[in-house]
Scaffold this active site. Structure first.
Site, short mmCIF file in Angstrom:
data_model
loop_
_atom_site.label_atom_id
_atom_site.label_comp_id
_atom_site.label_asym_id
_atom_site.label_seq_id
_atom_site.Cartn_x
_atom_site.Cartn_y
_atom_site.Cartn_z
N CYS A 93 -57.80 30.69 -76.60
CA CYS A 93 -58.92 30.19 -75.55
C CYS A 93 -60.33 31.05 -76.95
CB CYS A 93 -59.25 31.97 -74.24
SG CYS A 93 -61.20 31.39 -73.94
N CYS B 140 -62.72 34.00 -76.23
CA CYS B 140 -62.13 35.59 -76.03
C CYS B 140 -60.25 35.57 -76.69
CB CYS B 140 -61.95 35.81 -75.11
SG CYS B 140 -60.60 35.77 -73.53
N CYS C 207 -54.70 20.02 -68.91
CA CYS C 207 -55.14 18.96 -69.50
C CYS C 207 -56.60 19.13 -69.77
CB CYS C 207 -55.75 17.65 -68.90
SG CYS C 207 -57.07 16.11 -69.17
FE FE Z 1 -61.06 33.32 -72.33
#
Ligand code: FE
Length: 133
Positions: free
Chosen positions: A48, A51, A120
């Site tokens: 991510c 984070c 996606c």
């Molecule tokens: Fe995250």
């Protein structure tokens, strides 16, 4: 553990680029074929961008032809959360980072074996860590 899901907008504005903020916090979509990971084939982990939570592995990445990085599975159970998305006159399933709630993209049930799923995902929502080829 720090609660990453209830950070104020200002927290993310300070840490993300305007484009990262637009995609992950305002549920935006990058233009097809514009993302840096569309054709990325190296071995590694996609985290991510907001984070650092591990989300997808290069092992399940496939060429979908859609213009967005596509995966047929998550890196481990519970990496992402899903939510019904009724925007834009469609019924879709939104994919979010399970750790911070960042919008990542959508999942569809027209993917390849063995799962039949197609995640996606916006390149902008991801950070690749691995062998860049
Ligand atoms: Fe995250």
């Amino acid at each position: 553990m720090e609660d990453m899901k209830n950070k104020p907008e200002s927290y993310w504005k300070e840490r993300l680029t305007p484009e990262q903020f637009r995609i992950t916090r305002m549920r935006g979509t990058e233009r097809p074929f514009s993302g840096e990971y569309v054709t990325q084939k190296g071995d590694g982990v996609y985290r991510c961008v907001a984070c650092d939570h591990p989300l997808f592995s290069s092992d399940t990445k496939f060429e979908s032809g859609t213009g967005w990085p596509s995966f047929y599975d998550v890196i481990e159970q519970g990496s992402v959360e899903t939510k019904t998305d009724l925007s834009h006159l469609m019924v879709r399933t939104e994919v979010l980072c399970a750790n911070c709630g960042a919008h990542l993209g959508h999942v569809f049930d027209d993917g390849p074996n063995p799962t039949g799923q197609r995640y996606c995902i916006n390149s902008v929502a991801l950070k690749f860590e691995g062998d860049e080829k």
